[in-house]
Design a protein around this motif. Structure first.
Motif, PDB file in Angstrom:
ATOM      1  N   LYS A 100       0.832  -1.199   0.000  1.00 22.47           N
ATOM      2  CA  LYS A 100       0.000   0.000   0.000  1.00 22.47           C
ATOM      3  C   LYS A 100       0.870   1.254   0.000  1.00 22.47           C
ATOM      4  N   LEU A 101       1.986   1.199   0.732  1.00 24.18           N
ATOM      5  CA  LEU A 101       2.894   2.343   0.755  1.00 24.18           C
ATOM      6  C   LEU A 101       3.473   2.591  -0.634  1.00 24.18           C
TER       7      LEU A 101
ATOM      8  N   ARG B  55       4.426  10.252  -7.631  1.00 27.65           N
ATOM      9  CA  ARG B  55       5.485  10.336  -8.644  1.00 27.65           C
ATOM     10  C   ARG B  55       4.974  10.763 -10.013  1.00 27.65           C
ATOM     11  N   ARG B  56       3.689  10.890 -10.173  1.00 26.93           N
ATOM     12  CA  ARG B  56       3.141  11.215 -11.486  1.00 26.93           C
ATOM     13  C   ARG B  56       3.624  12.583 -11.955  1.00 26.93           C
ATOM     14  N   GLY B  57       3.607  12.768 -13.280  1.00 25.33           N
ATOM     15  CA  GLY B  57       4.183  13.971 -13.875  1.00 25.33           C
ATOM     16  C   GLY B  57       3.435  15.246 -13.540  1.00 25.33           C
ATOM     17  N   PRO B  58       4.061  16.390 -13.831  1.00 25.21           N
ATOM     18  CA  PRO B  58       3.446  17.682 -13.537  1.00 25.21           C
ATOM     19  C   PRO B  58       2.147  17.884 -14.314  1.00 25.21           C
ATOM     20  N   ASP B  59       1.177  18.515 -13.671  1.00 25.14           N
ATOM     21  CA  ASP B  59      -0.094  18.833 -14.321  1.00 25.14           C
ATOM     22  C   ASP B  59      -0.778  19.934 -13.524  1.00 25.14           C
ATOM     23  N   PRO B  60      -0.813  21.150 -14.065  1.00 29.19           N
ATOM     24  CA  PRO B  60      -1.420  22.267 -13.314  1.00 29.19           C
ATOM     25  C   PRO B  60      -2.931  22.164 -13.177  1.00 29.19           C
ATOM     26  N   SER B  61      -3.578  21.232 -13.891  1.00 31.76           N
ATOM     27  CA  SER B  61      -5.037  21.119 -13.833  1.00 31.76           C
ATOM     28  C   SER B  61      -5.528  20.238 -12.697  1.00 31.76           C
ATOM     29  N   GLY B  62      -4.614  19.569 -11.978  1.00 31.18           N
ATOM     30  CA  GLY B  62      -5.024  18.693 -10.890  1.00 31.18           C
ATOM     31  C   GLY B  62      -5.235  17.254 -11.312  1.00 31.18           C
ATOM     32  N   SER B  63      -4.723  16.867 -12.491  1.00 31.15           N
ATOM     33  CA  SER B  63      -4.874  15.501 -12.990  1.00 31.15           C
ATOM     34  C   SER B  63      -3.558  14.735 -13.020  1.00 31.15           C
ATOM     35  N   GLY B  64      -2.555  15.225 -12.313  1.00 33.24           N
ATOM     36  CA  GLY B  64      -1.262  14.548 -12.282  1.00 33.24           C
ATOM     37  C   GLY B  64      -1.039  13.842 -10.953  1.00 33.24           C
ATOM     38  N   LYS B  65      -0.167  14.382 -10.127  1.00 33.10           N
ATOM     39  CA  LYS B  65       0.119  13.784  -8.817  1.00 33.10           C
ATOM     40  C   LYS B  65      -1.167  13.695  -7.992  1.00 33.10           C
TER      41      LYS B  65
ATOM     42  N   PHE C 281      -7.936  17.922   7.525  1.00 32.17           N
ATOM     43  CA  PHE C 281      -8.008  16.507   7.196  1.00 32.17           C
ATOM     44  C   PHE C 281      -7.308  16.199   5.867  1.00 32.17           C
ATOM     45  N   VAL C 282      -7.652  16.921   4.800  1.00 35.48           N
ATOM     46  CA  VAL C 282      -7.096  16.575   3.492  1.00 35.48           C
ATOM     47  C   VAL C 282      -5.594  16.821   3.415  1.00 35.48           C
ATOM     48  N   THR C 283      -5.095  17.797   4.172  1.00 36.58           N
ATOM     49  CA  THR C 283      -3.647  18.037   4.149  1.00 36.58           C
ATOM     50  C   THR C 283      -2.889  17.111   5.089  1.00 36.58           C
ATOM     51  N   SER C 284      -3.599  16.374   5.959  1.00 33.78           N
ATOM     52  CA  SER C 284      -2.904  15.454   6.878  1.00 33.78           C
ATOM     53  C   SER C 284      -2.170  14.363   6.109  1.00 33.78           C
ATOM     54  N   ALA C 285      -2.698  13.959   4.959  1.00 36.62           N
ATOM     55  CA  ALA C 285      -2.005  12.949   4.148  1.00 36.62           C
ATOM     56  C   ALA C 285      -0.695  13.494   3.596  1.00 36.62           C
ATOM     57  N   LEU C 286      -0.674  14.774   3.189  1.00 39.16           N
ATOM     58  CA  LEU C 286       0.574  15.383   2.712  1.00 39.16           C
ATOM     59  C   LEU C 286       1.624  15.414   3.819  1.00 39.16           C
ATOM     60  N   LEU C 287       1.204  15.741   5.036  1.00 36.27           N
ATOM     61  CA  LEU C 287       2.128  15.750   6.162  1.00 36.27           C
ATOM     62  C   LEU C 287       2.678  14.355   6.443  1.00 36.27           C
ATOM     63  N   GLN C 288       1.857  13.336   6.195  1.00 38.32           N
ATOM     64  CA  GLN C 288       2.248  11.968   6.504  1.00 38.32           C
ATOM     65  C   GLN C 288       3.160  11.367   5.444  1.00 38.32           C
ATOM     66  N   TYR C 289       2.929  11.700   4.166  1.00 38.57           N
ATOM     67  CA  TYR C 289       3.633  11.015   3.082  1.00 38.57           C
ATOM     68  C   TYR C 289       4.729  11.841   2.428  1.00 38.57           C
ATOM     69  N   THR C 290       4.824  13.152   2.753  1.00 36.50           N
ATOM     70  CA  THR C 290       5.859  13.996   2.165  1.00 36.50           C
ATOM     71  C   THR C 290       6.451  14.894   3.244  1.00 36.50           C
ATOM     72  N   ASP C 291       7.507  15.621   2.862  1.00 32.95           N
ATOM     73  CA  ASP C 291       8.109  16.592   3.779  1.00 32.95           C
ATOM     74  C   ASP C 291       7.707  18.018   3.413  1.00 32.95           C
ATOM     75  N   LEU C 292       6.593  18.159   2.705  1.00 32.98           N
ATOM     76  CA  LEU C 292       6.135  19.462   2.246  1.00 32.98           C
ATOM     77  C   LEU C 292       5.728  20.347   3.421  1.00 32.98           C
ATOM     78  N   GLN C 293       6.155  21.593   3.392  1.00 30.80           N
ATOM     79  CA  GLN C 293       5.705  22.601   4.356  1.00 30.80           C
ATOM     80  C   GLN C 293       4.334  23.100   3.908  1.00 30.80           C
ATOM     81  N   ILE C 294       3.293  22.788   4.675  1.00 32.30           N
ATOM     82  CA  ILE C 294       1.929  23.055   4.241  1.00 32.30           C
ATOM     83  C   ILE C 294       1.588  24.535   4.376  1.00 32.30           C
TER      84      ILE C 294
ATOM     85  N   LEU D  18       9.638  11.428  -0.441  1.00 26.48           N
ATOM     86  CA  LEU D  18       8.533  10.485  -0.309  1.00 26.48           C
ATOM     87  C   LEU D  18       8.830   9.451   0.766  1.00 26.48           C
ATOM     88  N   PRO D  19       7.854   8.597   1.104  1.00 27.12           N
ATOM     89  CA  PRO D  19       8.071   7.633   2.191  1.00 27.12           C
ATOM     90  C   PRO D  19       9.261   6.702   1.994  1.00 27.12           C
ATOM     91  N   ASP D  20       9.639   6.420   0.721  1.00 26.36           N
ATOM     92  CA  ASP D  20      10.793   5.551   0.485  1.00 26.36           C
ATOM     93  C   ASP D  20      12.107   6.321   0.432  1.00 26.36           C
TER      94      ASP D  20
END
Length: 378
Positions: free
Chosen positions: A32-33, A41-51, A253-266, A301-303
């Motif tokens: 699952k991880l 890892r998906r490619g860039p997409d400014p429309s919200g259809s990538g990552k 809630f929706v940003t909690s996944a970003l905090l968990q799976y990336t090192d992004l500063q929210i 990322l987690p790996d």
């Protein structure tokens, strides 16, 4: 062997201590991880259809589970709060359409467990409650849901079987169906997919068809809850997105996944909810995090690998929908299920606002004819 058998028989006695929860883990969690990492890892997409963070992983983990429980009680998040508050009333309108005799209940994605409690209470009050089998990808969500669902009920601990499993995967559904049939035999089962969870999947119709094909027997029933809309234009789409955007708890809630799976500063100002008209079938809401720093970022990322996150690139954190009547009816036909009963609850919009609501459907297997076109899960 005899000692091990005695140990298994002692488990129900141990579980009388409410601090213990037994859970069947139905798949390798490291896999699952890898799925989470692949989506990021998906490619860039400014429309919200990538990552993206795919459905289910938004709720995977302790932080996300706690954040979701808080969001469901947020006064500024009426989508889920009103859905929970009105569920008992809507369920009562369908409970007399169930098969006779004892009923086993399988809850696909039990959430906070409050709706499961209402359903189990009605079965328990009639002496018709069999096994309770909640199924979720998140062990933490299962524990939360089970504790809430079983409060003040008389369901024996030996009849409760939480299963940690991603039910959107065909192979997992084969295994789940085998487990349920071996547990309940030929007695009828009520399955549920509540809280507009179906709308979180890109291939929603195909998932519903898959669940019906893999799980439902003629004696079984399926309880489906979806959000609905009477209007389908750009104004309604913006209003649907605003319902999510107005809630601070939902944003956490929706940003909690970003905090968990990336090192992004929210940065909460980088979060947006975009409403779109999806043909004649639904209003689609995409919850998106956009890089608005003006520079390219590197996400860990987690790996421990890194991925480029260019300026204006996006990560889709959640997908949802509000279905039109036409879209809902077509989806049921394509999924090869028939409606046994239906109740509806209108939302609390302003007098000149779009008419949103929640629809609860009790479904039975259809005639088994497959719809035209490929199954994306094959």
């Amino acid at each position: 062997m005899a000692e091990r058998e005695r140990a298994v028989h002692r488990i129900p006695e141990v579980l009388r201590d409410a601090g213990w929860t037994v859970c069947l883990v139905g798949e390798e969690q490291s896999g699952k991880l890898a799925q989470v990492t692949a989506g990021l890892r998906r490619g860039p997409d400014p429309s919200g259809s990538g990552k993206l963070i795919t459905s289910g992983f938004s709720y995977w983990g302790l932080e996300s589970t706690v954040a979701w429980a808080h969001a469901c009680n947020d006064l500024y998040y009426p989508v889920m709060r009103e859905s929970i508050a009105s569920f008992s009333r809507r369920w009562r309108g369908l409970s007399d359409r169930l098969p006779d005799g004892p009923l086993h209940y399988v809850s696909l994605g039990p959430g906070t467990g409050q709706k499961d409690q209402a359903l189990l209470r009605s079965l328990d009050g009639r002496g018709r409650c069999g096994c309770y089998i909640p199924v979720d990808v998140s062990a933490e969500m299962l524990r939360l849901a089970q504790r809430e669902a079983l409060q003040h009920l008389h369901v024996p601990v030996a009849d409760v079987l939480p299963v940690q499993l991603d039910f959107s995967m065909p192979a997992n559904l084969d295994r789940l169906g085998t487990l349920i049939r071996r547990t309940v035999g030929s007695e009828p089962v009520v399955y549920s997919l509540l809280g507009n969870t179906l709308a979180n999947f890109d291939s929603d119709t195909q998932l519903l068809a898959l669940l019906a094909e893999k799980l439902l027997r003629p004696q079984d029933r399926f309880l489906l809850e979806v959000a609905s809309t009477a209007g389908q234009d750009e104004v309604a789409a913006r209003a649907a997105a605003q319902e999510y955007e107005n809630s601070p708890r939902f944003r956490e809630f929706v940003t909690s996944a970003l905090l968990q799976y990336t090192d992004l500063q929210i940065d909460m100002n980088s979060l947006s909810c975009e409403g779109l008209v999806e043909d004649d079938r639904a209003l689609k809401i995409k919850v998106i995090y956009r890089n608005r720093t003006g520079a390219e970022l590197q996400l860990t990322l987690p790996d421990r690998s890194t991925v480029r996150f260019p300026d204006q690139d996006t990560i889709r954190l959640l997908l949802s929908r509000k279905y039109t009547r036409t879209g809902l009816e077509k989806m049921l036909v394509d999924a090869r299920v028939t409606t046994v009963g239906e109740t509806h609850e209108a939302g609390h919009a302003a007098f000149d606002g779009p008419a949103f609501g929640m629809t609860l459907l009790l479904l039975a297997p259809g005639d088994g004819t497959r719809p035209a076109g490929p199954n994306p899960f094959d």
